[in-house]
Design a protein around this motif. Sequence first.
Motif, PDB file in Angstrom:
ATOM      1  N   GLU A 132      -3.975   2.114  -3.497  1.00  0.00           N
ATOM      2  CA  GLU A 132      -4.640   2.032  -2.193  1.00  0.00           C
ATOM      3  C   GLU A 132      -5.959   1.090  -2.284  1.00  0.00           C
ATOM      4  O   GLU A 132      -5.840   0.167  -1.375  1.00  0.00           O
ATOM      5  CB  GLU A 132      -4.986   3.565  -1.403  1.00  0.00           C
ATOM      6  CG  GLU A 132      -3.863   4.398  -1.017  1.00  0.00           C
ATOM      7  CD  GLU A 132      -4.416   5.529  -0.623  1.00  0.00           C
ATOM      8  OE1 GLU A 132      -5.444   5.960  -0.897  1.00  0.00           O
ATOM      9  OE2 GLU A 132      -3.279   6.395  -0.155  1.00  0.00           O
ATOM     10  N   ALA A 133      -6.652   1.128  -3.339  1.00  0.00           N
ATOM     11  CA  ALA A 133      -7.759   0.436  -3.217  1.00  0.00           C
ATOM     12  C   ALA A 133      -7.341  -0.945  -3.674  1.00  0.00           C
ATOM     13  O   ALA A 133      -8.119  -2.029  -3.338  1.00  0.00           O
ATOM     14  CB  ALA A 133      -8.810   0.939  -4.497  1.00  0.00           C
ATOM     15  N   HIS A 150      -4.440  -2.464  -3.052  1.00  0.00           N
ATOM     16  CA  HIS A 150      -4.017  -2.991  -1.838  1.00  0.00           C
ATOM     17  C   HIS A 150      -4.887  -3.758  -1.046  1.00  0.00           C
ATOM     18  O   HIS A 150      -4.751  -4.675  -0.149  1.00  0.00           O
ATOM     19  CB  HIS A 150      -3.160  -1.975  -0.881  1.00  0.00           C
ATOM     20  CG  HIS A 150      -2.680  -2.254   0.305  1.00  0.00           C
ATOM     21  ND1 HIS A 150      -1.695  -3.048   0.643  1.00  0.00           N
ATOM     22  CD2 HIS A 150      -3.129  -1.873   1.490  1.00  0.00           C
ATOM     23  CE1 HIS A 150      -1.599  -3.473   1.856  1.00  0.00           C
ATOM     24  NE2 HIS A 150      -2.337  -2.561   2.495  1.00  0.00           N
ATOM     25  N   ALA A 151      -6.241  -2.970  -0.662  1.00  0.00           N
ATOM     26  CA  ALA A 151      -7.223  -3.773  -0.156  1.00  0.00           C
ATOM     27  C   ALA A 151      -7.697  -5.009  -0.309  1.00  0.00           C
ATOM     28  O   ALA A 151      -8.318  -5.860   0.352  1.00  0.00           O
ATOM     29  CB  ALA A 151      -8.543  -2.469   0.099  1.00  0.00           C
ATOM     30  N   LYS A 152      -7.474  -5.348  -1.755  1.00  0.00           N
ATOM     31  CA  LYS A 152      -7.805  -6.599  -2.327  1.00  0.00           C
ATOM     32  C   LYS A 152      -6.804  -7.591  -2.088  1.00  0.00           C
ATOM     33  O   LYS A 152      -6.842  -9.005  -2.448  1.00  0.00           O
ATOM     34  CB  LYS A 152      -8.331  -6.217  -3.761  1.00  0.00           C
ATOM     35  CG  LYS A 152      -9.404  -5.678  -3.842  1.00  0.00           C
ATOM     36  CD  LYS A 152      -9.412  -5.428  -5.404  1.00  0.00           C
ATOM     37  CE  LYS A 152     -10.647  -4.345  -5.624  1.00  0.00           C
ATOM     38  NZ  LYS A 152     -11.046  -4.247  -7.111  1.00  0.00           N
ATOM     39  N   GLY A 160       0.860  -1.207  -0.079  1.00  0.00           N
ATOM     40  CA  GLY A 160       0.015  -0.120   0.190  1.00  0.00           C
ATOM     41  C   GLY A 160       0.862   1.201  -0.117  1.00  0.00           C
ATOM     42  O   GLY A 160       0.407   2.368   0.535  1.00  0.00           O
ATOM     43  N   THR A 204      -4.737 -10.353  -0.295  1.00  0.00           N
ATOM     44  CA  THR A 204      -4.885 -11.478   0.874  1.00  0.00           C
ATOM     45  C   THR A 204      -3.592 -11.905   1.574  1.00  0.00           C
ATOM     46  O   THR A 204      -3.721 -12.115   2.469  1.00  0.00           O
ATOM     47  CB  THR A 204      -5.828 -12.595   0.519  1.00  0.00           C
ATOM     48  OG1 THR A 204      -5.254 -13.468  -0.646  1.00  0.00           O
ATOM     49  CG2 THR A 204      -7.000 -11.850   0.168  1.00  0.00           C
TER      50      THR A 204
END
Length: 270
Positions: free
Chosen positions: A189-190, A192-194, A158, A196
Amino acid sequence: MAEQRGDDQPGQELQPSNPASPQPLDEEQLRQFQQFQQFQDYLKFTEAQRQGGGVVPAQPQPSWQQGPPGEIVPAPPRKLKAPKWATWLGKKVLAWVIAIVLLGLAATWAYNHFFPSDDGKTSEQLAKEGGGTYKTNLLYSTTPYEAVWFIYNNVAQGIAKDACPRFKDGADQKFAGHMGFTDCKTAIEALHAKVTNQSDYARSMPMSVSDPITSDTLTISSCKFGGAHDGPPLGAFVVQKVNKGQWIIIDHIDEPNPCPAPTPSSSPTN
């Protein structure tokens, strides 16, 4: 018969008085007497000088002076004045010292202004300064695959401030649009949220391959390496070799998600 005075008592003989008999002096009276003698000696010396020359020559100020009656106290010390040449020289030296300090401060400010330090700056700041600092400093990857690997690694952690400056000539905006976002920072950033598993995702793109690099411009496809592990694939990147053997991303190509299975002939050797 001898005549007797009316105030004499019978049987008592008269004792003659002796006014010249000295009385003993205690220590304090002796000290005052010695000081008085010294003061008289000084008066005699002054009178002798007046009678001899008419004007008493300048004499060093005595270390004592007359105080209250019967006491001599030490005179206050004389204040010594520095010569005029010493005062003038001191002012000149002080002026030179101040001038040297001011010149040093001005030189330091000028150096820091025209040659600012790169310490603590991000790659984005360095790339925007001076028309592209990478032209004179080693800031980016020295292999094309490592340049793309850094994008995957930055998405895994991120870190948008390190990923976005690796694009050039608007390629970051094109990358963000293909990923479905308005700008590069939001996209990183978006995405990075995906993710796992950060470690496995960063290894989706190899840092180097055994195939020789024969061109200064190379297209590196995420799908040719099996897409991405534990996160979204990032499409294909066009990288170019620039100053000091560095590779930067100059374009981005959208790819299907999920990626089709790679064929053995099209997959580079790791």
